[in-house]
Write a protein that holds these residues in place. Structure first.
Motif, PDB file in Angstrom:
ATOM      1  N   THR A   1       9.036   9.385   0.261  1.00  0.00           N
ATOM      2  CA  THR A   1       7.754   8.885   0.771  1.00  0.00           C
ATOM      3  C   THR A   1       7.895   7.489   1.364  1.00  0.00           C
ATOM      4  O   THR A   1       7.392   7.201   2.455  1.00  0.00           O
ATOM      5  CB  THR A   1       6.699   8.876  -0.351  1.00  0.00           C
TER       6      THR A   1
ATOM      7  N   ILE B   1       2.050   7.064  -6.750  1.00  0.00           N
ATOM      8  CA  ILE B   1       1.122   8.158  -7.068  1.00  0.00           C
ATOM      9  C   ILE B   1       1.797   9.507  -6.840  1.00  0.00           C
ATOM     10  O   ILE B   1       1.702  10.426  -7.668  1.00  0.00           O
ATOM     11  CB  ILE B   1      -0.158   8.043  -6.221  1.00  0.00           C
ATOM     12  N   VAL B   2       2.486   9.633  -5.698  1.00  0.00           N
ATOM     13  CA  VAL B   2       3.217  10.878  -5.408  1.00  0.00           C
ATOM     14  C   VAL B   2       4.232  11.170  -6.509  1.00  0.00           C
ATOM     15  O   VAL B   2       4.320  12.295  -7.027  1.00  0.00           O
ATOM     16  CB  VAL B   2       3.938  10.776  -4.039  1.00  0.00           C
TER      17      VAL B   2
ATOM     18  N   VAL C   1       7.359   6.654   5.573  1.00  0.00           N
ATOM     19  CA  VAL C   1       6.298   5.745   6.033  1.00  0.00           C
ATOM     20  C   VAL C   1       6.888   4.495   6.678  1.00  0.00           C
ATOM     21  O   VAL C   1       6.474   4.081   7.772  1.00  0.00           O
ATOM     22  CB  VAL C   1       5.371   5.360   4.861  1.00  0.00           C
TER      23      VAL C   1
ATOM     24  N   PHE D   1       0.829  -1.198   0.000  1.00  0.00           N
ATOM     25  CA  PHE D   1       0.000   0.000   0.000  1.00  0.00           C
ATOM     26  C   PHE D   1       0.871   1.259   0.000  1.00  0.00           C
ATOM     27  O   PHE D   1       0.541   2.253  -0.650  1.00  0.00           O
ATOM     28  CB  PHE D   1      -0.941   0.003   1.195  1.00  0.00           C
ATOM     29  N   THR D   2       1.984   1.202   0.731  1.00  0.00           N
ATOM     30  CA  THR D   2       2.900   2.347   0.744  1.00  0.00           C
ATOM     31  C   THR D   2       3.554   2.530  -0.619  1.00  0.00           C
ATOM     32  O   THR D   2       3.746   3.667  -1.085  1.00  0.00           O
ATOM     33  CB  THR D   2       3.989   2.150   1.816  1.00  0.00           C
TER      34      THR D   2
ATOM     35  N   LYS E   1       9.392   9.851  -4.550  1.00  0.00           N
ATOM     36  CA  LYS E   1       8.995   8.473  -4.264  1.00  0.00           C
ATOM     37  C   LYS E   1       9.859   7.870  -3.160  1.00  0.00           C
ATOM     38  O   LYS E   1       9.344   7.257  -2.210  1.00  0.00           O
ATOM     39  CB  LYS E   1       9.116   7.624  -5.530  1.00  0.00           C
TER      40      LYS E   1
ATOM     41  N   VAL F   1       2.255   1.813  -3.495  1.00  0.00           N
ATOM     42  CA  VAL F   1       1.257   2.432  -4.373  1.00  0.00           C
ATOM     43  C   VAL F   1       1.191   3.936  -4.121  1.00  0.00           C
ATOM     44  O   VAL F   1       1.182   4.753  -5.053  1.00  0.00           O
ATOM     45  CB  VAL F   1      -0.133   1.805  -4.151  1.00  0.00           C
ATOM     46  N   GLY F   2       1.145   4.297  -2.842  1.00  0.00           N
ATOM     47  CA  GLY F   2       1.091   5.714  -2.504  1.00  0.00           C
ATOM     48  C   GLY F   2       2.296   6.482  -3.020  1.00  0.00           C
ATOM     49  O   GLY F   2       2.157   7.602  -3.555  1.00  0.00           O
ATOM     50  N   SER F   3       3.473   5.884  -2.889  1.00  0.00           N
ATOM     51  CA  SER F   3       4.688   6.561  -3.362  1.00  0.00           C
ATOM     52  C   SER F   3       4.701   6.688  -4.880  1.00  0.00           C
ATOM     53  O   SER F   3       5.208   7.667  -5.432  1.00  0.00           O
ATOM     54  CB  SER F   3       5.927   5.809  -2.881  1.00  0.00           C
TER      55      SER F   3
END
Length: 479
Positions: free
Chosen positions: A180, A151-152, A184, A144-145, A177, A147-149
């Motif tokens: 991020t 997107i960023v 996290v 999940f992290t 990336k 994916v978030g990175s």
């Protein structure tokens, strides 16, 4: 173990598919803003970035996952060492731009390396926190992290590209990336730093990490020498075309194989003394990957033009021939990518290192031969030949040296996948050329591929076997 795999693959699938979707979307946008020359510059500097990421890891990550006896205080000591190493490498990368600019005759690499020095630091310090999460089998958080990175990174890159930052948009996106991911992972693991260096924990992981690092080191050159030489001997635009083709050829690994390979070592490391169980897992995984990969290679061979034009536009037509050639190695790379985790799980990084040395010799020979012939298509062709030879030597070391079996046992699991591939080959060879836009051509060809693939699974009995496995019916599986 099967339940662990199912849970791990579920979260990994969610993460990987989301990341690939984000990356494809970002690449589709950026490819219409940036030129092949600009992409070639980024591809060149990325080769050095990957090398410094390798130096920052030095085999620590896999060693933390493998060694279950490491205490949290010892891991904190290793993290302190990783922090100092990352700072040193980040500073070194800042000054690396000068020799790179001299070699390629382009001063743009000097400011680029200064920005990427920050990126190197963050990629280095996230190694220990990320490995801790994998050691604890927290695949949910890791994916999940990620994916978030992604997107960023994508948002930063696209916005900066639209603002006219050129290749800096990709570099700064990559830096965002890395930052991020580290922030996290560091917060979630509660990792603390021991500023006083303690060599005792490092000695505990030395043997495993040494072989792992040496493998990564030589594997780096076998995987990146093509980018290093193409940009310097042919042209930056040729490197841009080649890099796009090679990147697309790796998508099946990202979408499919990485779901499995990223969880093999964390899960199978618990069975280090049960080589028979590890062997059975590897054979079944190879069979599943081949069932997808070999027919997919056929599909990509016949659909390369539509894939390139749909993803990147007409400006990237120069990538089509290279992708068509590299498509032949897709299934080989899918299976080969799983071998590293198997060697690690069997605690045989010495065999992993030997396989890496042989791979490097073969890959470099293929790359240099293609470079001397002066075309990226020849580089792709001889690289496919090298991959094929590596496939044989890696499986020999696994089946004969690690599992004390034979290549014949491995060959048996390839029979049904080859039947599926022949069916695809016959269908696509006689398929007429469609006059539609690339998107609609791919929709039609993709539908045909799925129908033929499903029919092949039913005919060979693989569909029934997979269905039984998902239901947990051991008797049907064995039958």
């Amino acid at each position: 173990m099967f339940e662990q795999f199912k849970k791990a693959i579920l979260y990994t699938a969610m993460g990987k598919y989301a990341v690939v979707a984000v990356q494809l979307g970002v690449q589709a946008v950026l490819a219409r803003i940036l030129s092949p020359d600009e992409y070639g510059i980024v591809a060149t500097v990325n080769v050095f970035l990957i090398f410094f990421q390798l130096l920052a890891d030095i085999g620590i990550g896999p060693a933390i996952i493998q060694n279950k006896e490491l205490k949290r205080s010892e891991i904190n000591s290793i993290f302190g060492f990783s922090l100092y190493l990352s700072i040193a490498l980040g500073i070194l990368f800042v000054f690396l731009g000068y020799p790179i600019s001299w070699f390629y005759g382009n001063d743009v690499f000097i400011p680029l390396s200064m920005v990427l020095g920050i990126c190197v630091f963050f990629y280095g310090v996230l190694v220990v926190p990320q490995s801790l999460l994998l050691r604890e089998k927290n695949f949910r958080m890791v994916n999940f992290t990620t994916v978030g990175s992604a997107i960023v990174s994508g948002v930063v890159s696209i916005v900066l590209a639209l603002l006219g930052f050129s290749y800096y948009s990709i570099v700064l996106g990559n830096t965002a990336k890395a930052m991020t991911l580290f922030i996290v992972f560091y917060i979630k693991t509660g990792t603390s730093v021991k500023f006083k260096l303690d060599t005792a924990p490092l000695k505990k992981i030395y043997y495993f990490s040494k072989n792992q690092f040496l493998f990564n080191f030589i594997n780096y050159f076998s995987r990146n020498l093509d980018n290093l030489l193409i940009g310097g001997t042919i042209s930056q635009s040729a490197l841009g075309y080649y890099d796009k083709a090679y990147t697309v050829s790796l998508y099946p690994n990202q979408v499919l194989t990485s779901l499995i390979t990223s969880v093999i070592h964390p899960i199978m490391s618990d069975y280090v003394d049960q080589t028979e169980k590890i062997k059975q897992v590897y054979l079944r995984l190879s069979n599943l990957l081949a069932l997808i990969g070999i027919p997919l290679s056929v599909f990509l061979f016949f659909s390369s033009e539509d894939v390139i034009l749909f993803l990147f536009g007409n400006e990237w037509y120069g990538s089509v021939a290279s992708l068509q050639i590299l498509a032949l190695s897709v299934w080989i790379q899918m299976i080969l990518s799983s071998t590293g985790g198997v060697f690690q799980s069997g605690n045989r990084t010495d065999l992993l290192l030997l396989s890496g040395i042989l791979s490097t010799v073969l890959n470099i020979t293929g790359i240099v031969t293609g470079i001397l012939l002066g075309r990226i298509e020849y580089v792709a062709l001889f690289l496919v030949i090298a991959f094929s030879l590596n496939f044989i030597q890696a499986n020999y070391l696994l089946m004969v040296k690690l599992f004390h079996s034979s290549l014949l046992e491995f060959a048996k699991v390839m029979i049904n996948p080859l039947i599926l591939a022949v069916m695809q080959l016959v269908v696509f060879y006689f398929l007429p050329v469609f006059p539609f836009l690339p998107f609609f051509n791919l929709m039609i060809k993709g539908s045909i591929f799925m129908i033929v693939w499903f029919v092949g699974l039913v005919i060979t009995g693989e569909f029934k076997r997979i269905k039984a496995e998902l239901k947990g019916n051991k008797q049907l599986v064995d039958k």
